[in-house]
Scaffold this active site. Structure first.
Site, mmCIF file in Angstrom:
data_model
loop_
_atom_site.group_PDB
_atom_site.id
_atom_site.type_symbol
_atom_site.label_atom_id
_atom_site.label_comp_id
_atom_site.label_asym_id
_atom_site.label_seq_id
_atom_site.Cartn_x
_atom_site.Cartn_y
_atom_site.Cartn_z
ATOM 1 N N HIS A 1 17.859 -36.268 -10.664
ATOM 2 C CA HIS A 1 17.291 -36.842 -9.437
ATOM 3 C C HIS A 1 15.786 -36.597 -9.340
ATOM 4 O O HIS A 1 15.223 -36.704 -8.260
ATOM 5 C CB HIS A 1 18.013 -36.265 -8.211
ATOM 6 C CG HIS A 1 19.480 -36.558 -8.217
ATOM 7 N ND1 HIS A 1 19.979 -37.818 -8.005
ATOM 8 C CD2 HIS A 1 20.553 -35.756 -8.461
ATOM 9 C CE1 HIS A 1 21.309 -37.782 -8.101
ATOM 10 N NE2 HIS A 1 21.672 -36.535 -8.380
ATOM 11 N N CYS B 1 0.842 -1.194 0.000
ATOM 12 C CA CYS B 1 0.000 0.000 0.000
ATOM 13 C C CYS B 1 0.884 1.254 0.000
ATOM 14 O O CYS B 1 1.918 1.299 0.659
ATOM 15 C CB CYS B 1 -0.949 0.086 1.189
ATOM 16 S SG CYS B 1 -2.088 -1.281 1.315
ATOM 17 N N LYS C 1 11.640 -14.563 -12.417
ATOM 18 C CA LYS C 1 11.244 -13.448 -13.297
ATOM 19 C C LYS C 1 10.160 -13.900 -14.276
ATOM 20 O O LYS C 1 9.191 -13.195 -14.521
ATOM 21 C CB LYS C 1 12.449 -12.941 -14.089
ATOM 22 C CG LYS C 1 13.389 -12.064 -13.316
ATOM 23 C CD LYS C 1 12.816 -10.682 -13.115
ATOM 24 C CE LYS C 1 13.574 -9.891 -12.074
ATOM 25 N NZ LYS C 1 13.444 -10.371 -10.707
ATOM 26 N N GLU D 1 16.710 -17.107 -10.375
ATOM 27 C CA GLU D 1 16.257 -15.747 -10.681
ATOM 28 C C GLU D 1 15.536 -15.708 -12.032
ATOM 29 O O GLU D 1 14.490 -15.059 -12.171
ATOM 30 C CB GLU D 1 17.478 -14.805 -10.667
ATOM 31 C CG GLU D 1 17.215 -13.366 -11.046
ATOM 32 C CD GLU D 1 16.298 -12.615 -10.084
ATOM 33 O OE1 GLU D 1 15.959 -13.152 -9.017
ATOM 34 O OE2 GLU D 1 15.899 -11.491 -10.430
ATOM 35 N N TRP E 1 -2.898 -2.633 -1.641
ATOM 36 C CA TRP E 1 -2.642 -4.060 -1.868
ATOM 37 C C TRP E 1 -3.450 -4.755 -0.785
ATOM 38 O O TRP E 1 -3.145 -4.649 0.399
ATOM 39 C CB TRP E 1 -1.156 -4.374 -1.737
ATOM 40 C CG TRP E 1 -0.805 -5.777 -2.126
ATOM 41 C CD1 TRP E 1 -0.540 -6.241 -3.382
ATOM 42 C CD2 TRP E 1 -0.646 -6.903 -1.244
ATOM 43 N NE1 TRP E 1 -0.244 -7.583 -3.333
ATOM 44 C CE2 TRP E 1 -0.302 -8.016 -2.044
ATOM 45 C CE3 TRP E 1 -0.767 -7.081 0.133
ATOM 46 C CZ2 TRP E 1 -0.075 -9.277 -1.507
ATOM 47 C CZ3 TRP E 1 -0.539 -8.345 0.667
ATOM 48 C CH2 TRP E 1 -0.188 -9.427 -0.151
ATOM 49 N N ASN F 1 -1.595 1.820 5.748
ATOM 50 C CA ASN F 1 -0.751 0.770 5.188
ATOM 51 C C ASN F 1 -0.426 -0.171 6.334
ATOM 52 O O ASN F 1 0.016 0.277 7.387
ATOM 53 C CB ASN F 1 0.531 1.410 4.624
ATOM 54 C CG ASN F 1 1.554 0.373 4.188
ATOM 55 O OD1 ASN F 1 1.193 -0.766 3.873
ATOM 56 N ND2 ASN F 1 2.818 0.768 4.168
ATOM 57 N N GLY F 2 -0.655 -1.489 6.140
ATOM 58 C CA GLY F 2 -0.308 -2.438 7.196
ATOM 59 C C GLY F 2 -1.501 -3.269 7.609
ATOM 60 O O GLY F 2 -2.514 -3.324 6.918
ATOM 61 N N GLU G 1 6.810 -14.405 -12.361
ATOM 62 C CA GLU G 1 6.111 -13.212 -11.862
ATOM 63 C C GLU G 1 5.654 -12.292 -12.983
ATOM 64 O O GLU G 1 4.645 -11.622 -12.858
ATOM 65 C CB GLU G 1 6.930 -12.467 -10.811
ATOM 66 C CG GLU G 1 8.107 -11.686 -11.301
ATOM 67 C CD GLU G 1 8.836 -10.929 -10.194
ATOM 68 O OE1 GLU G 1 8.186 -10.414 -9.278
ATOM 69 O OE2 GLU G 1 10.083 -10.852 -10.258
ATOM 70 N N LYS H 1 5.471 -4.262 -4.870
ATOM 71 C CA LYS H 1 6.928 -4.201 -4.840
ATOM 72 C C LYS H 1 7.494 -4.405 -3.455
ATOM 73 O O LYS H 1 8.483 -5.080 -3.249
ATOM 74 C CB LYS H 1 7.407 -2.873 -5.401
ATOM 75 C CG LYS H 1 8.909 -2.799 -5.458
ATOM 76 C CD LYS H 1 9.395 -2.065 -6.653
ATOM 77 C CE LYS H 1 10.894 -2.223 -6.831
ATOM 78 N NZ LYS H 1 11.261 -3.471 -7.495
ATOM 79 N N ARG I 1 3.496 0.001 -5.145
ATOM 80 C CA ARG I 1 3.342 -0.616 -3.824
ATOM 81 C C ARG I 1 2.044 -1.414 -3.686
ATOM 82 O O ARG I 1 1.854 -2.141 -2.715
ATOM 83 C CB ARG I 1 3.370 0.464 -2.733
ATOM 84 C CG ARG I 1 4.650 1.262 -2.699
ATOM 85 C CD ARG I 1 4.598 2.287 -1.593
ATOM 86 N NE ARG I 1 4.561 1.654 -0.297
ATOM 87 C CZ ARG I 1 5.617 1.262 0.390
ATOM 88 N NH1 ARG I 1 6.817 1.447 -0.108
ATOM 89 N NH2 ARG I 1 5.494 0.686 1.574
HETATM 90 C C1 AGP Z 1 11.625 -9.787 -7.528
HETATM 91 O O1 AGP Z 1 11.472 -9.451 -8.842
HETATM 92 C C2 AGP Z 1 10.564 -9.450 -6.604
HETATM 93 N N1 AGP Z 1 9.839 -8.308 -6.868
HETATM 94 C C3 AGP Z 1 10.740 -9.847 -5.151
HETATM 95 O O2 AGP Z 1 11.158 -11.175 -5.130
HETATM 96 C C4 AGP Z 1 11.668 -8.994 -4.263
HETATM 97 O O3 AGP Z 1 13.002 -9.156 -4.631
HETATM 98 C C5 AGP Z 1 11.440 -9.396 -2.795
HETATM 99 O O4 AGP Z 1 10.100 -9.165 -2.445
HETATM 100 C C6 AGP Z 1 12.367 -8.695 -1.832
HETATM 101 O O5 AGP Z 1 12.156 -7.321 -1.819
HETATM 102 P P1 AGP Z 1 13.191 -6.360 -1.091
HETATM 103 O O6 AGP Z 1 14.493 -6.481 -1.828
HETATM 104 O O7 AGP Z 1 12.596 -5.002 -1.192
HETATM 105 O O8 AGP Z 1 13.323 -6.850 0.317
#
Ligand code: AGP
Length: 612
Positions: A508, A2, A489, A485, A75, A101-102, A492, A607, A27
């Protein structure tokens, strides 16, 4: 998650608040809303499910004059993302508007009490309880809004940033903070609140962070911060040294594409000013004496998602150079396994935002166990940086796209710096070797630029892969975190089922996933394990996989087994993640675009993940 905005000044509040929300939309983007106090004392609230654009469309048909306002981009946690659950929330009379927010963990108890006392609830959220509590206590506390918010905060459990406007207060916005980010923007005749500085950077670059359990009174003429007892707390402001251009798309279709291109510069910024004239490292930010560093017996790296992957790369570098044992753990798991750490443990918390709740709680736990905690973060003044013993800033600049690109790149760069610094101080690598590794690192920005310039064939490949239901990623050694990674990517951004494995592990079990034509991306730059990796490429190819191999320029060892080869320039094997990550980023973004998806704001994500 948020995003929250608050404003009191001379300008049109709606414009200021909406501009702030546009910058904070990363956010959360389930719904958005504003409350504006009009000159005739009416507190107008508009809110709408969906992205901010929906709200803006609705607002284009109404007039909301006023110079005081609050806003929110959500969010969802409590209650689905509908109009009625969108913030701001109001009390029974409509005199009070609250954005939040929270999560308020004891909201059910609070709501039951409020309902017993005759309040009517109009949403499923935890936030609404606060609006009704303000309604109940404001008069009783002599019409003192800040005292009202302080008294409510004492009754709240959980994490929150609250921003409150009251119809009877034409020159006051009150905010409170526990565990989540809140920054004040200091203007001239106007003042701002935001979840981060991007919310107000177009108006002022002077900022002040708000600490735990503090309440802010924002007026046109100035700002007062108190603790929950009402005692005024002095605090330092700081200057934000980047401007609005850094947070604009600059002609790119998506922020992520721009942020991929910014990586060479971001790495330069991370390295900048951290080397001495004698070619060795100088990392005062660690706030550790040489003796402290020599006393370290183990290192634990924690992070979430992409930050965890940066930590995995850090493990290879730190162990190789400093000869310290290094564990890497997902922050969400760390504190629940009763970790064996103590005074001689260095915990490195990696977090772009510096606000990730899982990482923050892990930091608190580590400090409780007396470990020394170093934050590796992009965000000056963030909660994790302030609650750690020291902070090494990655200096990547603002990252707006939800998918992390330059943040991961600069985190990995920072991990290499920490590894070399520990080696330098502990004497596990002689000074000439440290200098040589630093020289290799200094070449990386140009090499990353070269990779970026070559991405045409990767975008063409993405079009061919757009219909794939499953993609596997394989790597060995430092290629393994990049396989993770690459898969993250693609998941997501493109909603394609993707998994990353250490290449030696597929036989395995995971090899059973391979069918005729299954795309398998193999991260295979030239290094000592390449012969083994080639065996793995052959194994998957023999089972029908379509092999896409990331290989070093001029290296023909893998080409006979590759259906597609993506070339990267040569560098030292330990540094290859800084190059191999680029085609993985471009591939995911391009697959998502080919599937017609919103690259910057993938579904269900935000984010900054500030809930556990
Ligand atoms: C990656 O593309 C993500 N958006 C996510 O995994 C992110 O790296 C993770 O939530 C950690 O965020 P931060 O680095 O702000 O702690």
């Amino acid at each position: 998650m948020c995003g929250i905005v608050g404003y009191v000044g001379q300008q049109d509040a709606l414009e200021v608040v909406l501009a702030g929300l546009r910058r904070l939309e990363y956010r959360g983007y389930d719904s958005a809303g504003v409350a504006i106090l009009s000159p005739d004392g009416h507190l107008a609230v508009e809110r709408k499910a969906g992205k901010l654009a929906n709200l803006e469309k609705e607002l284009s048909e109404v007039s909301l004059p006023g110079t005081l306002g609050i806003g929110h981009t959500r969010w969802a946690t409590h209650g689905p993302p509908t109009d009625r659950n969108a913030h701001p929330h109001v009390d029974c009379s409509g005199d009070v508007a609250v954005v939040h927010n929270g999560t308020i963990e004891n909201f059910e108890v609070l709501v039951r009490g409020l309902e017993d006392r005759g309040h009517r609830r109009t949403s499923d959220t935890d936030t609404e309880a606060v609006a009704h509590l303000v309604e109940e206590r404001y008069e009783a506390l002599g019409g003192d809004l800040a005292a009202t918010v302080r008294s409510i905060c004492k009754d709240l459990e959980g994490s929150f940033v609250l921003v409150v406007a009251h119809k009877a207060e034409p020159d006051l916005v009150v905010a409170a903070r526990r565990n989540l980010p809140l920054v004040i923007g200091l203007g001239d005749g106007e003042n701002f609140l935001g979840s981060d500085v991007t919310a107000f950077i177009a108006h002022t670059r002077e900022a002040r962070a708000v600490d735990q359990d503090q309440v802010v009174e924002l007026r046109r003429s100035g700002v007062t911060v108190t603790d929950l007892e009402g005692t005024v707390v002095e605090g330092d402001s700081y200057h934000v040294d980047w401007d609005t251009d850094a947070a604009e798309k600059d002609g790119h279709e998506f922020f992520m594409l721009k942020e991929i291109e910014e990586q060479p510069e971001a790495i330069r910024a991370t390295l900048g000013g951290r080397m001495q004239e004698d070619g060795l490292l100088h990392l005062d930010e660690l706030s550790m004496s040489d003796q402290d560093i020599r006393d370290i017996e183990q290192v634990v790296i924690i992070g979430c998602g992409s930050a965890y992957h940066s930590g995995l790369v850090g493990k290879y570098a730190l162990e190789r150079w400093s000869r310290l044992p290094v564990q890497v753990e997902m922050a969400s798991e760390f504190r629940y396994r009763d970790p064996v750490i103590g005074r001689s443990t260095l915990v490195i918390a990696v977090s772009q935002s510096g606000e990730t709740a899982d990482t923050l709680e892990a930091v608190r736990h580590a400090r409780h166990l007396r470990a020394k905690v170093l934050a590796v973060t992009n965000t000056v003044g963030s909660t994790i940086s302030r609650e750690s013993d020291a902070a090494l800033y990655t200096r990547g600049g603002p990252e707006v796209a939800v998918a992390s690109t330059k943040a991961v790149m600069t985190q990995m760069t920072a991990m290499y710096l920490v590894g070399l610094y520990l080696a330098q101080v502990r004497g596990t690598r002689d000074p000439d070797e440290v200098r040589a590794h630093l020289a290799d690192l200094r070449e990386i920005p140009d090499l990353v630029q070269e990779v970026i310039d070559r991405m045409g064939p990767v975008r063409a490949l993405a079009k061919q892969l757009a219909g794939s239901e499953r993609v596997l990623f394989l790597g060995r050694h430092v290629g393994y975190p990049m396989a993770l990674e690459g898969a993250l990517k693609l998941k997501e951004l493109a909603y394609v089922s993707a998994e990353g494995f250490p290449a030696g592990e597929i036989k395995h079990g995971p090899i059973a996933l391979i069918e005729d034509g299954t795309p398998v991306v193999i991260i295979a730059p030239r290094h000592a394990l390449q012969a083994k990796l080639i065996n793995n490429v052959q194994e998957v190819r023999a089972r029908g996989a379509r092999t896409i191999v990331i290989a070093t320029d001029g290296d023909e060892a893998v080409t006979p087994y590759a259906d597609t080869v993506i070339r990267i320039p040569d560098t030292k094997s330990l540094l290859t993640p800084l190059l191999t990550i680029v085609p993985l980023q471009v591939l995911s973004a391009a697959v998502a675009m080919a599937r017609g998806l919103d690259v910057d704001q993938p579904r269900n994500l935000a984010k900054s993940v500030t809930v556990e």
